[in-house]
Structure formats: C-alpha cells, structure tokens
Design a protein around this motif. Structure first.
Motif, PDB file in Angstrom:
ATOM      1  N   LYS A  61     -15.167  30.062 -26.098  1.00 48.97           N
ATOM      2  CA  LYS A  61     -14.836  28.736 -26.607  1.00 48.97           C
ATOM      3  C   LYS A  61     -14.123  27.943 -25.518  1.00 48.97           C
ATOM      4  O   LYS A  61     -13.230  28.466 -24.853  1.00 48.97           O
ATOM      5  CB  LYS A  61     -13.941  28.861 -27.849  1.00 48.97           C
ATOM      6  N   TYR A  62     -14.538  26.693 -25.352  1.00 48.94           N
ATOM      7  CA  TYR A  62     -13.896  25.770 -24.416  1.00 48.94           C
ATOM      8  C   TYR A  62     -13.319  24.622 -25.238  1.00 48.94           C
ATOM      9  O   TYR A  62     -13.989  24.090 -26.121  1.00 48.94           O
ATOM     10  CB  TYR A  62     -14.911  25.231 -23.410  1.00 48.94           C
ATOM     11  N   VAL A  63     -12.089  24.247 -24.940  1.00 50.38           N
ATOM     12  CA  VAL A  63     -11.415  23.197 -25.686  1.00 50.38           C
ATOM     13  C   VAL A  63     -11.159  22.018 -24.758  1.00 50.38           C
ATOM     14  O   VAL A  63     -10.534  22.175 -23.704  1.00 50.38           O
ATOM     15  CB  VAL A  63     -10.076  23.688 -26.272  1.00 50.38           C
ATOM     16  N   ALA A  64     -11.658  20.855 -25.142  1.00 48.75           N
ATOM     17  CA  ALA A  64     -11.402  19.636 -24.388  1.00 48.75           C
ATOM     18  C   ALA A  64     -10.094  19.052 -24.909  1.00 48.75           C
ATOM     19  O   ALA A  64     -10.038  18.534 -26.016  1.00 48.75           O
ATOM     20  CB  ALA A  64     -12.549  18.645 -24.569  1.00 48.75           C
ATOM     21  N   SER A  65      -9.027  19.200 -24.117  1.00 50.56           N
ATOM     22  CA  SER A  65      -7.717  18.731 -24.563  1.00 50.56           C
ATOM     23  C   SER A  65      -6.792  18.514 -23.374  1.00 50.56           C
ATOM     24  O   SER A  65      -6.846  19.266 -22.396  1.00 50.56           O
ATOM     25  CB  SER A  65      -7.087  19.758 -25.509  1.00 50.56           C
ATOM     26  N   THR A  66      -5.953  17.515 -23.491  1.00 50.80           N
ATOM     27  CA  THR A  66      -4.913  17.306 -22.486  1.00 50.80           C
ATOM     28  C   THR A  66      -3.562  17.770 -23.003  1.00 50.80           C
ATOM     29  O   THR A  66      -2.590  17.796 -22.257  1.00 50.80           O
ATOM     30  CB  THR A  66      -4.813  15.810 -22.104  1.00 50.80           C
ATOM     31  N   THR A  67      -3.500  18.160 -24.279  1.00 44.94           N
ATOM     32  CA  THR A  67      -2.222  18.552 -24.866  1.00 44.94           C
ATOM     33  C   THR A  67      -2.128  20.038 -25.214  1.00 44.94           C
ATOM     34  O   THR A  67      -1.032  20.593 -25.204  1.00 44.94           O
ATOM     35  CB  THR A  67      -1.933  17.732 -26.138  1.00 44.94           C
ATOM     36  N   LEU A  68      -3.245  20.686 -25.499  1.00 43.72           N
ATOM     37  CA  LEU A  68      -3.221  22.118 -25.831  1.00 43.72           C
ATOM     38  C   LEU A  68      -3.061  22.918 -24.547  1.00 43.72           C
ATOM     39  O   LEU A  68      -3.822  22.735 -23.591  1.00 43.72           O
ATOM     40  CB  LEU A  68      -4.518  22.513 -26.549  1.00 43.72           C
TER      41      LEU A  68
END
Length: 180
Positions: free
Chosen positions: A75-82
């Motif tokens: 799984k890849y998560v597009a996030s600047t906060t996680l």
C-alpha cells in the motif's frame, strides 16, 4: 509501464462519502472487484481513505471477501501529514504526488489500484496519470456529502470503454482518458 486504475462507489448524485451507509452489496459486483484485485499488486490511497481502511481491514479475516488482498498487498499513501503508517505493507509516498506516482508506474509489477480517495483521483486525472476510472454507480440519491467532482475539478475528457448493469441495480462504468 504499469497501469494505474481507480474505482469508486458513487451515488446517482455523485456522492462518494460514507459508502458504508448506501452501498448495495451484490456478489456479481464484488466478483468484478475481485477480478481487478487479482490483476493488481499494489494499492494507492489518499490519507483519509487509508486511515478509514487501516482502522477496519486488519480486523477482518480470510473469510471476508478481499480481506487477504487488502491486508497483504503493498500500500502506498499519498499524504504530506501521515508519517508512520501502521497497517501492514504501507509506505507514505514522499514529495510531490504526481512525481511519486510516476515513479511507481515505472517500477516493475502489475496494475496499481486506487480505491476510493476522491481528491487523489481528481489529482491523478488532472496530471494525466490515471489509466482507467471505474465507477460503481448505485441507484441511490443521498443529497449531501463529498462528491467525486466538485466546482474546483478541472475538465477532463473521458471515453466509455465498458458498462455493465449488475443485478442489484448498480451500473459499472469504465472510462479511459480520451485521446488527444
């Protein structure tokens, strides 16, 4: 190059929020989803969808359709906060979303799936990174909620490549970016 395909549950009035409240389950529809999963080996999610999935899928066992795939797939998560994803096989994509996704598409592997993640889907479409969009349109009008496309969405031309009416009244519509 790998393909990047997205699918979302959506109501007739374009709402994608809280599908657990209005999804009309059907074995035929879930069979189509399982076929998509079988052809893919990675899942790309936006942060909000990731957090929702990470709170529920790890508690589901092998007896639940798609649970093994969801829990074991990269799984890849597009996030600047996680910063520290806890769900098995999860990585936060660093830097610019478009650049990170372009790098993923150039890696060896099968199809990369995007499940839900409306804001991410809009970004991928804007940046011409999405190869296929499948909408499972449910015969429900909920009136309010987060919509797939809003007043801020950029125009994108799509070509219908497949459609299927499921026995539960859900219509599966598959689109690809229009040529030229």
């Amino acid at each position: 190059m790998r393909k990047l395909n997205a699918w979302l549950f959506v109501t007739l009035d374009s709402v994608i929020e809280a599908p657990e409240k209005w999804v009309i389950a059907d074995d035929d529809m879930f069979g189509a989803m399982e076929a998509d999963y079988a052809n893919s080996d990675a899942l790309l999610l936006g942060r909000r969808t990731y957090e929702t999935f990470a709170a529920s899928w790890p508690q589901r066992g092998s007896e639940v359709a798609n649970a093994d795939w969801m829990n074991n797939t990269r799984k890849y998560v597009a996030s600047t906060t996680l910063k520290s994803p806890q769900w098995n096989n999860s990585t936060v994509s660093e830097g610019d979303v478009a650049e990170a996704v372009a790098r993923l598409k150039h890696q060896d592997g099968k199809v990369i799936m995007v499940n839900g993640s409306g804001a991410l889907v809009r970004t991928l479409m804007r940046d011409t990174l999405l190869d296929e969009l499948r909408l499972f349109v449910h015969p429900v009008v909920v009136g309010s909620g987060i919509r797939l496309f809003d007043d801020e969405s950029d125009p994108v031309k799509l070509t219908l490549t497949d459609s299927h009416a499921h026995g539960n009244g859900v219509v599966s519509l598959t689109y690809r970016p229009a040529a030229g």
